[in-house]
Design a protein around this motif. Structure first.
Motif, PDB file in Angstrom:
ATOM      1  N   ASP A   1      -2.440   5.228  -4.143  1.00  0.00           N
ATOM      2  CA  ASP A   1      -3.350   6.364  -4.009  1.00  0.00           C
ATOM      3  C   ASP A   1      -2.578   7.653  -4.240  1.00  0.00           C
ATOM      4  OD1 ASP A   1      -5.280   8.201  -3.406  1.00  0.00           O
ATOM      5  OD2 ASP A   1      -5.868   7.292  -1.499  1.00  0.00           O
TER       6      ASP A   1
ATOM      7  N   LEU B   1      -5.952  -1.312  -6.940  1.00  0.00           N
ATOM      8  CA  LEU B   1      -6.566   0.012  -6.877  1.00  0.00           C
ATOM      9  C   LEU B   1      -5.575   1.060  -7.358  1.00  0.00           C
ATOM     10  CD1 LEU B   1      -8.656   2.176  -5.882  1.00  0.00           C
ATOM     11  CD2 LEU B   1      -7.498   2.068  -3.663  1.00  0.00           C
TER      12      LEU B   1
ATOM     13  N   TYR C   1       0.843  -1.195   0.000  1.00  0.00           N
ATOM     14  CA  TYR C   1       0.000   0.000   0.000  1.00  0.00           C
ATOM     15  C   TYR C   1       0.882   1.249   0.000  1.00  0.00           C
ATOM     16  CZ  TYR C   1      -2.999  -3.675   1.867  1.00  0.00           C
ATOM     17  OH  TYR C   1      -3.661  -4.853   2.056  1.00  0.00           O
TER      18      TYR C   1
ATOM     19  N   ASN D   1      -5.790   5.136  -7.767  1.00  0.00           N
ATOM     20  CA  ASN D   1      -6.615   6.319  -7.546  1.00  0.00           C
ATOM     21  C   ASN D   1      -5.857   7.569  -7.976  1.00  0.00           C
ATOM     22  OD1 ASN D   1      -8.494   8.181  -6.747  1.00  0.00           O
ATOM     23  ND2 ASN D   1      -8.314   7.785  -4.545  1.00  0.00           N
TER      24      ASN D   1
ATOM     25  N   LYS E   1      -0.559  -3.515  -4.016  1.00  0.00           N
ATOM     26  CA  LYS E   1      -1.985  -3.704  -4.264  1.00  0.00           C
ATOM     27  C   LYS E   1      -2.714  -2.392  -4.506  1.00  0.00           C
ATOM     28  CE  LYS E   1      -2.979  -7.954  -1.683  1.00  0.00           C
ATOM     29  NZ  LYS E   1      -3.805  -8.511  -0.576  1.00  0.00           N
ATOM     30  N   GLU E   2      -2.312  -1.345  -3.770  1.00  0.00           N
ATOM     31  CA  GLU E   2      -3.035  -0.076  -3.863  1.00  0.00           C
ATOM     32  C   GLU E   2      -2.063   1.085  -3.990  1.00  0.00           C
ATOM     33  OE1 GLU E   2      -5.703   0.401  -0.583  1.00  0.00           O
ATOM     34  OE2 GLU E   2      -6.673  -1.545  -0.876  1.00  0.00           O
TER      35      GLU E   2
END
Length: 712
Positions: free
Chosen positions: A443, A465, A418, A467, A440-441
């Motif tokens: 942002d 993800l 993350y 973003n 995984k993510e």
């Protein structure tokens, strides 16, 4: 069989006793088995309980000696198998207790009732008790709590008066827990106001021992994984988002999902609307457990959350310390000076969260390699340094920081899952994700100066993800997307994003696509390869002119929003798809919004093989003059909104199961149009007295507009 379930001190035993005293005469024999958990601990614990059960239900002269638990089971079945009995097993915490005393309900005669009180809901489920027969004993409401406190704190013979605010403070502290109200009420009975004040000050720091010992029983019965999770929640994460907490705890090598389940079953935590809730007294109990690890030296405790304790440890030059987790989140912005090596002595540190703190130290901060989650909002520094050797960091959150570029050292963090650099307005380039294979993510929300999305996102195998919401300068994006596990792609507000990438192969991962406010003119034909897409939002894409016919291949799409796409020519013709294998297009579409799209006609609604199961349709603020003749055959449509469609003159016939019609501001429909279908709609609703028992529908008409809020 039924269960009374709830946290310690909530009143399960009191309720069970009241129930027992009310109905025991209706049975041939009865037994209230108190303190099953405690009694069963001895070497003959279960046998002792079996002897008590037989003695209470049979006549005293028939007392039987039980040699072992198996013998006891046979005696219970043999001697009590025909009797209608009432059996209450109080404070059960193990299935072995149930199996030795009640087993299956068939052990006793017809009409028997077996009631358990327990802190563990899962045990009741394992016993086969249906959810409908599990009663959760909840805290007292305000008036009940006040009544119970008054009973113990203000007996009728006492003339002493206490200020209302002090009484309210005790009620707020107890939060409806009967045990706390009884203990505190009895302690404060007859004491003057200054003692009440002193007691409340003490209770804010140190829990009452009599209350704490009862609550701590639930904690003592947990496995190590659940104990660690519970202490993290009570010390750090009360009233935080549950999914965020799980992410952090999993990163620290805890099993959060099963941990949360067990803590909820034991009534130690609760989750309401995604937020973790903990009773005040249970939180105090958890904090006290950590404080008791070493009362006088915070360096010897596993967790730190108080500002003064954390500063004391960070400023100390003494050697190694036991701290495993630090969360520093003062209510107001604090200016502190944390030196380069302040954290290096915390060699066991796994979790470090800092919010609302500005560090005046200008050099690099060094962190221990055991750290799994690092979060510092608004940090003025670049990414901290780590010691040489393998890095175990899983989560990196430096949102609102002054990062300009992500250094190449990120390649040393192979375990990273993350990354959050949201609101880092100085960030100009995205990191190369190929050096973080487990990510995984990512942002990057509101990174307003970010221009380029690194090409590595197109091929990343683990990314779920991405973003990029509000990255208003983003203009460079990969030409293709092959990330097979990508589930959510958010490009809302990327005003300079003009071209959506090609999807050369079927992607089974992507479920949500957000392109609101982008500069795209169209979608690629390969959009049909997003075979798992469930939601797509293209609101306010002013440059969007057309949609490809391949959009009909999105057989899992349920929500499609195109509000404010003012240059959209309409939907493509379904026959242009020319795919004989498809019997229907957009077969799972339930919600379609086309508000403010400047549509003059909606011929695409004529073909009933297009979105045949559509339930909600928004056509507000368009220039349409009529709806297709076949519109009445859309049997699944329940909500239609044509508000402010000023040119709408006629609606031939409405669908048969329409429940809501909004037509405010349709002047042409009222003045010159055909209202027959709407009248039929109203009459049909009026006759449906089984659904609308009052039989009333309000229809308001004026000479300027029609308020068609025929919402039933």
């Amino acid at each position: 069989m039924m269960g009374l379930w709830g946290q310690g001190g909530i009143g399960k035993t009191t309720l069970a006793k009241a129930l027992y005293n009310d109905v025991f005469r209706q049975f041939e024999g009865s037994c209230f088995m108190a303190n099953v958990r405690e009694t069963s601990k001895g070497c003959r614990g279960l046998v002792t309980l079996q002897e008590i059960l037989l003695k209470d239900i049979l006549l005293p002269q028939q007392r039987l000696v039980v040699s072992n638990a198996d013998r006891g089971i046979n005696l219970i079945q043999h001697r009590l198998g025909r009797k209608k009995v009432l059996l209450i097993l109080d404070d059960v915490d193990d299935l072995r207790q149930v199996n030795a005393l009640a087993g299956e309900g068939m052990w006793f005669g017809n009409g028997s009732r077996i009631i358990f009180t327990t802190r563990d809901k899962h045990m009741l489920i394992c016993q086969g008790i249906d959810e409908d027969h599990v009663y959760e004993v909840k805290a007292l409401d305000r008036s009940e709590a006040h009544e119970l406190l008054s009973k113990h704190a203000f007996p009728t013979h006492q003339k002493l008066e206490i200020r209302t605010d002090l009484v309210d403070s005790v009620l707020n502290h107890a939060k409806g827990l009967p045990l706390a109200l009884e203990v505190l009420g009895s302690f404060l009975c007859g004491r003057r106001e200054h003692v009440w004040e002193s007691t409340l000050n003490k209770l804010s720091r140190i829990p009452n021992k009599n209350i704490n010992d009862v609550l701590k029983i639930s904690y003592d019965g947990l496995e190590e994984n659940e104990k660690e999770i519970f202490l993290h929640i009570t010390c750090f994460f009360r009233e935080w988002n549950s999914e965020y907490i799980k992410k952090v705890l999993d990163s620290c090598d805890f099993e959060a999902s099963i941990g949360f389940e067990i803590l909820m079953e034991r009534s130690l935590i609760n989750i309401e609307r995604g937020i973790v809730q903990v009773h005040d007294l249970i939180q105090l109990m958890g904090m006290d457990i950590v404080n008791q690890e070493c009362c006088n030296d915070p360096r010897r405790r596993s967790r730190l959350w108080l500002y003064d304790d954390i500063l004391d440890v960070l400023s100390s030059n003494m050697g190694d310390c036991a701290v495993k987790a630090v969360v520093l989140k003062p209510p107001e912005l604090k200016e502190i000076c944390i030196g380069a090596n302040a954290f290096t002595k915390m060699r066991r540190l796994r979790l470090l969260i800092v919010r609302n703190v500005h560090n005046s130290f200008q050099g690099p901060i060094y962190l221990p390699n055991e750290l799994r989650w690092f979060e510092w909002h608004g940090c003025a520094l670049q990414i901290p340094e780590f010691s040489s050797g393998p890095k175990k960091l899983v989560g990196l959150d430096m949102s609102y920081c002054n990062i300009t570029i992500v250094p190449k050292q990120l390649k040393d963090f192979q375990q990273l899952k993350y990354i959050n650099f949201s609101n880092c307005e100085s960030l100009i380039s995205m990191p190369d994700l190929s050096c973080t294979p487990n990510l995984k993510e990512l942002d990057l929300k509101d990174c307003k100066n970010l221009v380029e999305a690194h090409n590595s996102i197109a091929y990343h195998d683990k990314l779920q993800l991405l973003n990029l919401w509000g990255c208003s300068e983003l203009s460079v994006f990969p030409n293709v997307i092959k990330s097979k596990n990508l589930q959510t792609l958010n490009l809302d507000g990327c005003r300079k994003f003009e071209r959506f990438p090609n999807i050369p192969h079927e992607l089974k991962g992507l479920k949500k696509l957000c392109l609101e406010g982008t500069a795209i003119k169209g979608l690629p034909t390969s959009i049909g390869n997003l075979i798992s897409l469930e939601r797509m939002f293209l609101h306010n894409c002013k440059s969007l002119v057309s949609l490809p016919s391949s959009i009909y291949k999105l057989q899992n799409l349920g929500n499609l929003g195109l509000d404010g796409c003012t240059n959209l020519s309409g939907f493509p013709k379904y026959e242009d798809l020319a795919d004989p294998c498809m019997k229907a297009g957009l077969s799972k579409l339930r919600w379609l919004s086309l508000s403010k799209c400047n549509l003059s006609e909606v011929k695409f609604l004529e073909d009933l093989s297009c979105f045949p199961f559509l339930k909600e349709l928004d056509l507000t603020w368009n220039n349409i003059t009529s709806l297709p003749a076949s519109f009445n055959k859309r049997d699944h449509l329940t909500h239609l909104d044509v508000t402010k469609c000023h040119q709408l003159r006629e609606i031939h016939e409405l669908p048969p199961f329409l429940d809501g019609l909004w037509a405010e501001g349709c002047e042409s429909l009222q003045k010159n149009g055909d209202l027959t279908s709407i009248h039929h709609f109203i009459r049909r609703r009026l006759t449906m007295t089984d659904i609308f028992p009052h039989g009333q529908v309000r229809l308001s008409l004026s000479h300027t507009s029609m308020c068609g809020i025929c919402r039933m």
